[in-house]
Design a protein around this motif. Structure first.
Motif, PDB file in Angstrom:
ATOM      1  N   GLU A 147       0.837  -1.210   0.000  1.00 44.85           N
ATOM      2  CA  GLU A 147       0.000   0.000   0.000  1.00 44.85           C
ATOM      3  C   GLU A 147       0.873   1.261   0.000  1.00 44.85           C
ATOM      4  O   GLU A 147       0.587   2.209  -0.734  1.00 44.85           O
ATOM      5  CB  GLU A 147      -0.911  -0.012   1.224  1.00 44.85           C
ATOM      6  CG  GLU A 147      -1.908   1.121   1.261  1.00 44.85           C
ATOM      7  CD  GLU A 147      -2.828   1.021   2.452  1.00 44.85           C
ATOM      8  OE1 GLU A 147      -3.618   1.959   2.637  1.00 44.85           O
ATOM      9  OE2 GLU A 147      -2.776   0.046   3.219  1.00 44.85           O
ATOM     10  N   ARG A 148       1.944   1.263   0.802  1.00 46.40           N
ATOM     11  CA  ARG A 148       2.842   2.423   0.837  1.00 46.40           C
ATOM     12  C   ARG A 148       3.508   2.648  -0.525  1.00 46.40           C
ATOM     13  O   ARG A 148       3.651   3.775  -0.974  1.00 46.40           O
ATOM     14  CB  ARG A 148       3.895   2.265   1.924  1.00 46.40           C
ATOM     15  CG  ARG A 148       3.375   2.575   3.311  1.00 46.40           C
ATOM     16  CD  ARG A 148       4.489   2.663   4.341  1.00 46.40           C
ATOM     17  NE  ARG A 148       5.221   1.404   4.499  1.00 46.40           N
ATOM     18  CZ  ARG A 148       4.862   0.430   5.306  1.00 46.40           C
ATOM     19  NH1 ARG A 148       3.784   0.531   6.031  1.00 46.40           N
ATOM     20  NH2 ARG A 148       5.583  -0.670   5.405  1.00 46.40           N
ATOM     21  N   VAL A 149       3.933   1.567  -1.175  1.00 48.53           N
ATOM     22  CA  VAL A 149       4.556   1.682  -2.491  1.00 48.53           C
ATOM     23  C   VAL A 149       3.575   2.258  -3.495  1.00 48.53           C
ATOM     24  O   VAL A 149       3.909   3.156  -4.281  1.00 48.53           O
ATOM     25  CB  VAL A 149       5.088   0.297  -2.979  1.00 48.53           C
ATOM     26  CG1 VAL A 149       5.473   0.339  -4.445  1.00 48.53           C
ATOM     27  CG2 VAL A 149       6.265  -0.148  -2.114  1.00 48.53           C
ATOM     28  N   LEU A 150       2.348   1.760  -3.487  1.00 51.03           N
ATOM     29  CA  LEU A 150       1.348   2.251  -4.423  1.00 51.03           C
ATOM     30  C   LEU A 150       0.979   3.712  -4.164  1.00 51.03           C
ATOM     31  O   LEU A 150       0.750   4.472  -5.110  1.00 51.03           O
ATOM     32  CB  LEU A 150       0.097   1.372  -4.359  1.00 51.03           C
ATOM     33  CG  LEU A 150       0.261  -0.051  -4.876  1.00 51.03           C
ATOM     34  CD1 LEU A 150      -1.007  -0.868  -4.609  1.00 51.03           C
ATOM     35  CD2 LEU A 150       0.619  -0.071  -6.344  1.00 51.03           C
ATOM     36  N   GLU A 151       0.941   4.106  -2.907  1.00 52.78           N
ATOM     37  CA  GLU A 151       0.632   5.500  -2.573  1.00 52.78           C
ATOM     38  C   GLU A 151       1.741   6.459  -2.995  1.00 52.78           C
ATOM     39  O   GLU A 151       1.483   7.620  -3.262  1.00 52.78           O
ATOM     40  CB  GLU A 151       0.356   5.636  -1.076  1.00 52.78           C
ATOM     41  CG  GLU A 151      -0.965   5.057  -0.661  1.00 52.78           C
ATOM     42  CD  GLU A 151      -1.166   5.099   0.840  1.00 52.78           C
ATOM     43  OE1 GLU A 151      -0.227   5.446   1.587  1.00 52.78           O
ATOM     44  OE2 GLU A 151      -2.294   4.787   1.278  1.00 52.78           O
ATOM     45  N   SER A 152       2.974   5.974  -3.031  1.00 50.52           N
ATOM     46  CA  SER A 152       4.107   6.848  -3.368  1.00 50.52           C
ATOM     47  C   SER A 152       4.220   7.101  -4.867  1.00 50.52           C
ATOM     48  O   SER A 152       4.985   7.947  -5.298  1.00 50.52           O
ATOM     49  CB  SER A 152       5.405   6.257  -2.840  1.00 50.52           C
ATOM     50  OG  SER A 152       5.732   5.061  -3.547  1.00 50.52           O
ATOM     51  N   ARG A 153       3.469   6.388  -5.660  1.00 48.38           N
ATOM     52  CA  ARG A 153       3.540   6.547  -7.114  1.00 48.38           C
ATOM     53  C   ARG A 153       2.632   7.631  -7.598  1.00 48.38           C
ATOM     54  O   ARG A 153       1.682   8.020  -7.153  1.00 48.38           O
ATOM     55  CB  ARG A 153       3.191   5.249  -7.817  1.00 48.38           C
ATOM     56  CG  ARG A 153       4.250   4.228  -7.577  1.00 48.38           C
ATOM     57  CD  ARG A 153       3.939   2.963  -8.311  1.00 48.38           C
ATOM     58  NE  ARG A 153       5.042   2.058  -8.108  1.00 48.38           N
ATOM     59  CZ  ARG A 153       5.263   1.013  -8.829  1.00 48.38           C
ATOM     60  NH1 ARG A 153       4.465   0.719  -9.809  1.00 48.38           N
ATOM     61  NH2 ARG A 153       6.266   0.237  -8.589  1.00 48.38           N
TER      62      ARG A 153
END
Length: 106
Positions: free
Chosen positions: A100-106
């Motif tokens: 979720e954190r990776v997807l939010e950072s994109r």
């Protein structure tokens, strides 16, 4: 209405309304357990297993559960209810949080 019924209504109307949990204040452990549909002992077990973070005490000495802890508590309860072993739930939720954190950072 009888005199007895009128007296009962009068007494009931003088009682203070029950305070509902306020997210700014946070939930106590018994309120958090009720919210998630588990017992206080279950919440304490989740703390011992490090599945849910134990909140810090406020100035009154109570632990206050905020939305992040409540979400995690419900997630753990839901996965446990679906048959996922408790030993696997922590790693699974941590992995999903990382995604979720990776997807939010994109």
């Amino acid at each position: 209405m009888t005199t007895r019924q009128a007296a009962a209504v009068h007494v009931d109307s003088q009682q203070k309304p029950r305070k509902t949990p306020n997210m700014r204040e946070g939930f106590t452990i018994d309120q958090a357990a009720a919210f998630a549909g588990v017992t206080i002992m279950t919440v304490q077990d989740y703390h011992q297993r490090r599945l849910v973070d134990e909140p810090a005490c406020d100035i009154s000495g109570l632990r206050r559960y905020r939305s992040a802890e409540l979400l995690r508590l419900v997630q753990v309860r839901t996965l446990a209810g679906a048959g996922v072993p408790l030993a696997e739930i922590g790693d699974l939720l941590d992995y999903l949080s990382g995604i979720e954190r990776v997807l939010e950072s994109r």
